[in-house]
Design a protein around this motif. Sequence first.
Motif, PDB file in Angstrom:
ATOM      1  N   ILE A  54       0.837  -1.188   0.000  1.00 11.13           N
ATOM      2  CA  ILE A  54       0.000   0.000   0.000  1.00 11.13           C
ATOM      3  C   ILE A  54       0.874   1.241   0.000  1.00 11.13           C
ATOM      4  N   GLU A  55       0.520   2.198  -0.821  1.00 15.57           N
ATOM      5  CA  GLU A  55       1.226   3.478  -0.841  1.00 15.57           C
ATOM      6  C   GLU A  55       0.721   4.315   0.327  1.00 15.57           C
ATOM      7  N   TRP A  56       1.672   4.838   1.096  1.00 10.89           N
ATOM      8  CA  TRP A  56       1.286   5.527   2.321  1.00 10.89           C
ATOM      9  C   TRP A  56       0.517   6.806   2.052  1.00 10.89           C
ATOM     10  N   GLY A  57       0.844   7.504   1.004  1.00  5.09           N
ATOM     11  CA  GLY A  57       0.232   8.796   0.740  1.00  5.09           C
ATOM     12  C   GLY A  57      -1.220   8.700   0.321  1.00  5.09           C
ATOM     13  N   ASP A  58      -1.499   8.029  -0.790  1.00  9.36           N
ATOM     14  CA  ASP A  58      -2.857   8.016  -1.318  1.00  9.36           C
ATOM     15  C   ASP A  58      -3.592   6.710  -1.069  1.00  9.36           C
ATOM     16  N   GLY A  59      -2.930   5.746  -0.448  1.00  9.18           N
ATOM     17  CA  GLY A  59      -3.603   4.502  -0.116  1.00  9.18           C
ATOM     18  C   GLY A  59      -3.775   3.535  -1.260  1.00  9.18           C
ATOM     19  N   SER A  60      -3.129   3.788  -2.374  1.00 14.11           N
ATOM     20  CA  SER A  60      -3.227   2.852  -3.493  1.00 14.11           C
ATOM     21  C   SER A  60      -2.674   1.497  -3.071  1.00 14.11           C
ATOM     22  N   THR A  61      -3.336   0.453  -3.540  1.00 16.52           N
ATOM     23  CA  THR A  61      -2.938  -0.889  -3.137  1.00 16.52           C
ATOM     24  C   THR A  61      -2.595  -1.761  -4.332  1.00 16.52           C
ATOM     25  N   SER A  62      -1.864  -2.824  -4.026  1.00 20.34           N
ATOM     26  CA  SER A  62      -1.528  -3.807  -5.036  1.00 20.34           C
ATOM     27  C   SER A  62      -1.584  -5.181  -4.380  1.00 20.34           C
ATOM     28  N   TYR A  63      -2.071  -6.153  -5.129  1.00 25.36           N
ATOM     29  CA  TYR A  63      -2.189  -7.508  -4.618  1.00 25.36           C
ATOM     30  C   TYR A  63      -1.635  -8.501  -5.634  1.00 25.36           C
ATOM     31  N   ALA A  64      -1.053  -9.563  -5.116  1.00 27.28           N
ATOM     32  CA  ALA A  64      -0.695 -10.677  -5.982  1.00 27.28           C
ATOM     33  C   ALA A  64      -1.980 -11.363  -6.422  1.00 27.28           C
ATOM     34  N   ASP A  65      -1.972 -11.918  -7.594  1.00 22.33           N
ATOM     35  CA  ASP A  65      -3.175 -12.544  -8.120  1.00 22.33           C
ATOM     36  C   ASP A  65      -3.704 -13.635  -7.191  1.00 22.33           C
ATOM     37  N   PHE A  66      -2.813 -14.346  -6.547  1.00 18.38           N
ATOM     38  CA  PHE A  66      -3.261 -15.490  -5.751  1.00 18.38           C
ATOM     39  C   PHE A  66      -3.926 -15.085  -4.430  1.00 18.38           C
ATOM     40  N   VAL A  67      -3.941 -13.797  -4.091  1.00 22.72           N
ATOM     41  CA  VAL A  67      -4.637 -13.370  -2.875  1.00 22.72           C
ATOM     42  C   VAL A  67      -5.782 -12.407  -3.157  1.00 22.72           C
ATOM     43  N   LYS A  68      -5.943 -12.019  -4.393  1.00 26.75           N
ATOM     44  CA  LYS A  68      -7.014 -11.075  -4.714  1.00 26.75           C
ATOM     45  C   LYS A  68      -8.370 -11.656  -4.328  1.00 26.75           C
ATOM     46  N   GLY A  69      -9.144 -10.818  -3.670  1.00 26.31           N
ATOM     47  CA  GLY A  69     -10.456 -11.244  -3.218  1.00 26.31           C
ATOM     48  C   GLY A  69     -10.445 -11.945  -1.873  1.00 26.31           C
ATOM     49  N   ARG A  70      -9.266 -12.268  -1.381  1.00 27.94           N
ATOM     50  CA  ARG A  70      -9.171 -12.956  -0.085  1.00 27.94           C
ATOM     51  C   ARG A  70      -8.440 -12.117   0.964  1.00 27.94           C
ATOM     52  N   PHE A  71      -7.428 -11.382   0.550  1.00 30.47           N
ATOM     53  CA  PHE A  71      -6.632 -10.566   1.466  1.00 30.47           C
ATOM     54  C   PHE A  71      -6.942  -9.089   1.252  1.00 30.47           C
ATOM     55  N   THR A  72      -6.876  -8.321   2.333  1.00 31.31           N
ATOM     56  CA  THR A  72      -7.065  -6.882   2.254  1.00 31.31           C
ATOM     57  C   THR A  72      -5.997  -6.186   3.078  1.00 31.31           C
ATOM     58  N   ILE A  73      -5.310  -5.257   2.453  1.00 25.99           N
ATOM     59  CA  ILE A  73      -4.274  -4.493   3.154  1.00 25.99           C
ATOM     60  C   ILE A  73      -4.837  -3.123   3.526  1.00 25.99           C
ATOM     61  N   SER A  74      -4.428  -2.615   4.669  1.00 26.66           N
ATOM     62  CA  SER A  74      -4.879  -1.299   5.108  1.00 26.66           C
ATOM     63  C   SER A  74      -3.783  -0.640   5.934  1.00 26.66           C
ATOM     64  N   ARG A  75      -3.921   0.659   6.147  1.00 31.90           N
ATOM     65  CA  ARG A  75      -2.907   1.387   6.915  1.00 31.90           C
ATOM     66  C   ARG A  75      -3.571   2.315   7.908  1.00 31.90           C
ATOM     67  N   ASP A  76      -2.865   2.582   8.973  1.00 32.18           N
ATOM     68  CA  ASP A  76      -3.312   3.553   9.979  1.00 32.18           C
ATOM     69  C   ASP A  76      -2.222   4.613  10.053  1.00 32.18           C
ATOM     70  N   HIS A  77      -2.537   5.766   9.490  1.00 27.81           N
ATOM     71  CA  HIS A  77      -1.570   6.865   9.454  1.00 27.81           C
ATOM     72  C   HIS A  77      -1.112   7.265  10.838  1.00 27.81           C
ATOM     73  N   THR A  78      -2.058   7.341  11.761  1.00 28.32           N
ATOM     74  CA  THR A  78      -1.743   7.895  13.075  1.00 28.32           C
ATOM     75  C   THR A  78      -0.834   6.986  13.885  1.00 28.32           C
ATOM     76  N   LYS A  79      -0.915   5.681  13.634  1.00 32.27           N
ATOM     77  CA  LYS A  79      -0.134   4.733  14.423  1.00 32.27           C
ATOM     78  C   LYS A  79       1.013   4.116  13.635  1.00 32.27           C
ATOM     79  N   ASN A  80       1.142   4.488  12.368  1.00 33.85           N
ATOM     80  CA  ASN A  80       2.182   3.892  11.509  1.00 33.85           C
ATOM     81  C   ASN A  80       2.084   2.365  11.502  1.00 33.85           C
ATOM     82  N   ILE A  81       0.881   1.881  11.286  1.00 34.36           N
ATOM     83  CA  ILE A  81       0.639   0.450  11.264  1.00 34.36           C
ATOM     84  C   ILE A  81       0.031   0.064   9.928  1.00 34.36           C
TER      85      ILE A  81
END
Length: 127
Positions: A54-81
């Motif tokens: 995930i890009e920290w600035g605009d939140g753009s994401t990328s997934y490997a084909d084998f996890v699309k639809g199953r995995f979700t990435i997210s970020r918390d700006h305030t906690k750097n997580i």
Amino acid sequence: QVQLVESGGGSVQAGGSLRLSCAASGRTFSGSGNYAMGWFRQAPGKEREFVSAIEWGDGSTSYADFVKGRFTISRDHTKNIVSLQMNSLKPEDTAVYYCAAGLWVPILTESPWYNYWGQGTQVTVSS
């Protein structure tokens, strides 16, 4: 310097879910440039492979084909997580999962762009 600490790995049966988290400390990120965080994994006897990022600035994401639809990435700006929600897990998802961070990552899927790596957390999915 950036320190990355992963948590949330474990063992689960096929079809189950796990949530991985990665806390970054040290250098702070204000969303400038192409700073990104991501997850890679390495199974025994296999090369490390890209999972998601995930890009920290605009939140753009990328997934490997084998996890699309199953995995979700997210970020918390305030906690750097960055977190990876993994659903519908399969035995082939079994691997050590590594958190990574890069100060300038023009190509999210390519590991050489990432400057910092966590120690890894084991994910085991049984059938």
